[in-house]
Design a protein around this motif. Structure first.
Motif, PDB file in Angstrom:
ATOM      1  N   LEU A 118       1.240  -1.296   0.327  1.00 50.39           N
ATOM      2  CA  LEU A 118       0.522  -0.097  -0.268  1.00 50.39           C
ATOM      3  C   LEU A 118       0.884   1.062   0.093  1.00 50.39           C
ATOM      4  O   LEU A 118       0.472   2.184  -1.005  1.00 50.39           O
ATOM      5  CB  LEU A 118      -1.078   0.378   1.241  1.00 50.39           C
ATOM      6  N   LEU A 119       1.782   1.584   0.667  1.00 48.62           N
ATOM      7  CA  LEU A 119       2.303   2.201   0.670  1.00 48.62           C
ATOM      8  C   LEU A 119       3.800   2.273   0.123  1.00 48.62           C
ATOM      9  O   LEU A 119       3.832   3.707  -1.061  1.00 48.62           O
ATOM     10  CB  LEU A 119       3.787   2.563   1.978  1.00 48.62           C
ATOM     11  N   GLU A 120       4.262   1.926  -0.780  1.00 42.94           N
ATOM     12  CA  GLU A 120       4.629   1.443  -2.380  1.00 42.94           C
ATOM     13  C   GLU A 120       3.707   2.104  -3.754  1.00 42.94           C
ATOM     14  O   GLU A 120       4.197   2.759  -3.961  1.00 42.94           O
ATOM     15  CB  GLU A 120       4.888   0.455  -2.731  1.00 42.94           C
ATOM     16  N   SER A 121       2.702   1.932  -3.471  1.00 46.80           N
ATOM     17  CA  SER A 121       1.651   2.678  -4.049  1.00 46.80           C
ATOM     18  C   SER A 121       1.087   3.490  -3.803  1.00 46.80           C
ATOM     19  O   SER A 121       0.609   4.638  -4.478  1.00 46.80           O
ATOM     20  CB  SER A 121       0.335   1.996  -4.298  1.00 46.80           C
ATOM     21  N   LEU A 122       1.903   4.928  -2.584  1.00 49.17           N
ATOM     22  CA  LEU A 122       1.183   6.006  -2.592  1.00 49.17           C
ATOM     23  C   LEU A 122       2.736   7.019  -2.627  1.00 49.17           C
ATOM     24  O   LEU A 122       2.979   7.918  -2.658  1.00 49.17           O
ATOM     25  CB  LEU A 122       0.673   6.071  -1.304  1.00 49.17           C
ATOM     26  N   ALA A 123       3.970   6.006  -3.416  1.00 49.89           N
ATOM     27  CA  ALA A 123       4.977   6.391  -2.950  1.00 49.89           C
ATOM     28  C   ALA A 123       4.997   7.951  -4.144  1.00 49.89           C
ATOM     29  O   ALA A 123       5.403   8.581  -3.506  1.00 49.89           O
ATOM     30  CB  ALA A 123       6.211   6.196  -3.715  1.00 49.89           C
ATOM     31  N   PRO A 124       4.411   8.028  -4.937  1.00 47.77           N
ATOM     32  CA  PRO A 124       4.336   8.900  -5.825  1.00 47.77           C
ATOM     33  C   PRO A 124       3.706  10.396  -4.802  1.00 47.77           C
ATOM     34  O   PRO A 124       3.601  11.486  -5.453  1.00 47.77           O
ATOM     35  CB  PRO A 124       4.056   8.865  -6.933  1.00 47.77           C
ATOM     36  N   GLU A 125       2.874  10.615  -4.257  1.00 49.19           N
ATOM     37  CA  GLU A 125       2.149  11.088  -3.439  1.00 49.19           C
ATOM     38  C   GLU A 125       2.611  11.279  -2.023  1.00 49.19           C
ATOM     39  O   GLU A 125       1.364  10.761  -1.363  1.00 49.19           O
ATOM     40  CB  GLU A 125       0.774  10.816  -4.000  1.00 49.19           C
ATOM     41  N   PRO A 126       3.937  11.331  -1.978  1.00 49.61           N
ATOM     42  CA  PRO A 126       4.347  11.357  -0.513  1.00 49.61           C
ATOM     43  C   PRO A 126       3.684  13.061   0.478  1.00 49.61           C
ATOM     44  O   PRO A 126       4.213  12.370   2.034  1.00 49.61           O
ATOM     45  CB  PRO A 126       5.810  11.490  -0.415  1.00 49.61           C
TER      46      PRO A 126
ATOM     47  N   THR B 191       3.110  14.475  16.756  1.00 44.76           N
ATOM     48  CA  THR B 191       1.999  15.330  15.712  1.00 44.76           C
ATOM     49  C   THR B 191       1.962  14.961  14.255  1.00 44.76           C
ATOM     50  O   THR B 191       3.191  14.162  13.938  1.00 44.76           O
ATOM     51  CB  THR B 191       2.185  16.460  15.748  1.00 44.76           C
ATOM     52  N   LEU B 192       0.868  14.838  14.504  1.00 44.46           N
ATOM     53  CA  LEU B 192       0.182  13.869  12.927  1.00 44.46           C
ATOM     54  C   LEU B 192       1.229  15.144  11.629  1.00 44.46           C
ATOM     55  O   LEU B 192       1.150  16.413  12.037  1.00 44.46           O
ATOM     56  CB  LEU B 192      -1.424  14.158  12.332  1.00 44.46           C
ATOM     57  N   GLN B 193       1.956  14.718  10.514  1.00 50.29           N
ATOM     58  CA  GLN B 193       2.653  15.393  10.408  1.00 50.29           C
ATOM     59  C   GLN B 193       2.502  14.777   8.127  1.00 50.29           C
ATOM     60  O   GLN B 193       2.064  13.980   8.461  1.00 50.29           O
ATOM     61  CB  GLN B 193       3.891  15.546  10.273  1.00 50.29           C
ATOM     62  N   PRO B 194       2.358  15.761   7.108  1.00 47.28           N
ATOM     63  CA  PRO B 194       2.016  15.254   5.873  1.00 47.28           C
ATOM     64  C   PRO B 194       4.019  14.127   5.619  1.00 47.28           C
ATOM     65  O   PRO B 194       4.432  14.700   6.349  1.00 47.28           O
ATOM     66  CB  PRO B 194       2.217  16.365   4.780  1.00 47.28           C
ATOM     67  N   GLY B 195       3.191  13.561   4.832  1.00 43.40           N
ATOM     68  CA  GLY B 195       4.498  12.475   4.338  1.00 43.40           C
ATOM     69  C   GLY B 195       4.858  11.477   5.746  1.00 43.40           C
ATOM     70  O   GLY B 195       5.394  10.634   5.629  1.00 43.40           O
ATOM     71  N   HIS B 196       4.122  11.318   6.490  1.00 39.95           N
ATOM     72  CA  HIS B 196       4.580  10.523   7.829  1.00 39.95           C
ATOM     73  C   HIS B 196       3.288   9.754   7.806  1.00 39.95           C
ATOM     74  O   HIS B 196       2.316   9.063   8.024  1.00 39.95           O
ATOM     75  CB  HIS B 196       4.639  11.418   9.349  1.00 39.95           C
ATOM     76  N   VAL B 197       4.045   8.049   8.257  1.00 38.02           N
ATOM     77  CA  VAL B 197       3.320   6.988   8.706  1.00 38.02           C
ATOM     78  C   VAL B 197       3.852   6.531   9.856  1.00 38.02           C
ATOM     79  O   VAL B 197       4.890   6.460  10.286  1.00 38.02           O
ATOM     80  CB  VAL B 197       3.758   5.449   7.342  1.00 38.02           C
ATOM     81  N   PHE B 198       2.789   6.353  11.176  1.00 38.02           N
ATOM     82  CA  PHE B 198       2.640   6.148  11.943  1.00 38.02           C
ATOM     83  C   PHE B 198       2.387   4.527  12.774  1.00 38.02           C
ATOM     84  O   PHE B 198       1.497   4.153  12.083  1.00 38.02           O
ATOM     85  CB  PHE B 198       2.255   6.973  13.452  1.00 38.02           C
ATOM     86  N   ILE B 199       2.969   3.382  12.880  1.00 38.23           N
ATOM     87  CA  ILE B 199       3.177   2.567  13.165  1.00 38.23           C
ATOM     88  C   ILE B 199       2.223   2.486  14.809  1.00 38.23           C
ATOM     89  O   ILE B 199       3.100   2.667  15.765  1.00 38.23           O
ATOM     90  CB  ILE B 199       3.801   0.874  13.087  1.00 38.23           C
TER      91      ILE B 199
END
Length: 345
Positions: free
Chosen positions: A171-179, A217-225
């Motif tokens: 899923l993350l790979e499919s979103l890679a162009p839109e980080p 803090t939520l930030q664009p381009g970040h993924v939190f596990i």
């Protein structure tokens, strides 16, 4: 699978006591048969070629031919689902094995108490059956070339269990162009492994991936596990969205819990909440899906065609809260389109 056709498992481990234990636990189910065992990777490859097992359980540290080399050779010679059996002390090794094509992993209990062995038995049965049902049509995601700028506040909650680590990566790979998207991921996983999982995904880029901590803090381009053994929730504080990682309550069936994450998204984001339910056994995420839908948000589920285990997606769909059911490879591009629509409306 009928009783006349038991699931065939090959156990590869250099420890004779481990081979005996795994065989005993696996064969406690009448529909599982250990067709053979092997003490190293060379012997294991010969057994695979001769016996054609449905699933292989694999120790990584072995003499002569270790687990990594076994995985590389198996992938080219006779692709077979592999479940890595590893100790908590070798977290990074587990994720390297996943990168080399292992289907999933199971953590060895640190102490062989009766309760720990029963949990191991249940997890073995769950994952060998899941590995047997790996969908042949799962192919690498084809990334879209056209880049669509995303709304920085576009936040997506993702829930997964069995079969989830590779699904989350895809899923993350499919979103890679839109980080610039931000994702909150609840993957059922022991607490000793979630940080290593985040570190592994972080190396893939371009997202910054980390195990969530209280106060992030939520930030664009970040993924939190979501951290294993705790929950992941969102709070709104002024103009910021802050993450919390509270301990589970007596009512929580899972820690981390997809339900808790989705309910939090529904409360904070309302009609802009987005939840995605990926592969997994059980019903975690179904109640949370209803919460998001009630708030006016979007809930999507992975389709049966690509889900390794269709339990969690199916339970979410059964609530009537899911608006879209998509193959794994189509979820990322569809999220991009959703973000685009929201930006222009």
């Amino acid at each position: 699978m009928s009783a006349e056709e038991p699931l065939k498992v090959l156990v590869v481990d250099d420890s004779a006591p481990n081979r005996r234990l795994l065989t005993e636990l696996l064969e406690s189910s009448p529909d599982v048969r250990v067709v053979s065992t092997a003490a190293d990777g060379n012997e294991g490859l010969r057994q695979v070629m001769a016996l054609h097992p449905d699933v292989v359980t694999l120790d990584l540290e072995m003499p002569r031919l270790g687990g990594y080399s076994f995985l590389r050779l198996l992938k080219s010679a006779a692709p077979t689902p592999v479940i890595v059996i590893s100790s908590y002390a070798h977290k990074a090794d587990v994720f390297k094995a996943l990168e080399l094509g292992a289907f999933d992993f199971i953590a060895k209990p640190s102490k062989p108490t009766p309760d720990a062995l029963e949990r191991l038995r249940r997890e073995l049965h769950e994952k060998v059956h899941a590995a047997r049902r790996v969908r042949a049509e799962l192919q690498p995601v084809v990334r879209r070339q056209r880049v669509i700028p995303l709304e920085p506040s576009f936040v997506v909650g993702v829930g997964a269990s069995t079969g989830g680590p590779p699904a989350v990566q895809r899923l993350l790979e499919s979103l890679a162009p839109e980080p610039s998207m931000s994702l909150l991921v609840c993957q059922h996983m022991p607490k000793q492994f979630t940080r290593a999982f985040a570190d592994r995904l972080d190396r893939l880029g371009p997202f910054t991936v980390r195990e969530a901590q209280e106060g992030d803090t939520l930030q664009p381009g970040h993924v939190f596990i979501a951290p294993g053994g705790r929950q992941l929730v969102v709070y709104r504080q002024g103009g910021q969205y802050t993450l919390g990682t509270p301990p589970p309550t007596m009512q929580d069936k899972h820690a981390p819990s997809v339900d808790r994450l989705f309910m939090s998204l529904a409360e904070v984001f309302g009609s802009k909440a987005v939840g995605v339910v990926l592969t997994g056994m059980g019903s975690d995420g179904a109640l949370g899906a209803k919460s998001i839908r009630k708030a006016g948000g979007e809930v999507w589920a992975e389709s049966e065609r690509t889900a390794v285990i269709y339990g969690m997606p199916q339970e979410a769909v059964a609530t009537g809260a899911v608006s879209r059911v998509l193959p794994l490879g189509e979820i990322g591009p569809a999220l991009v389109e959703l973000a685009r629509k929201r930006r222009v409306t």
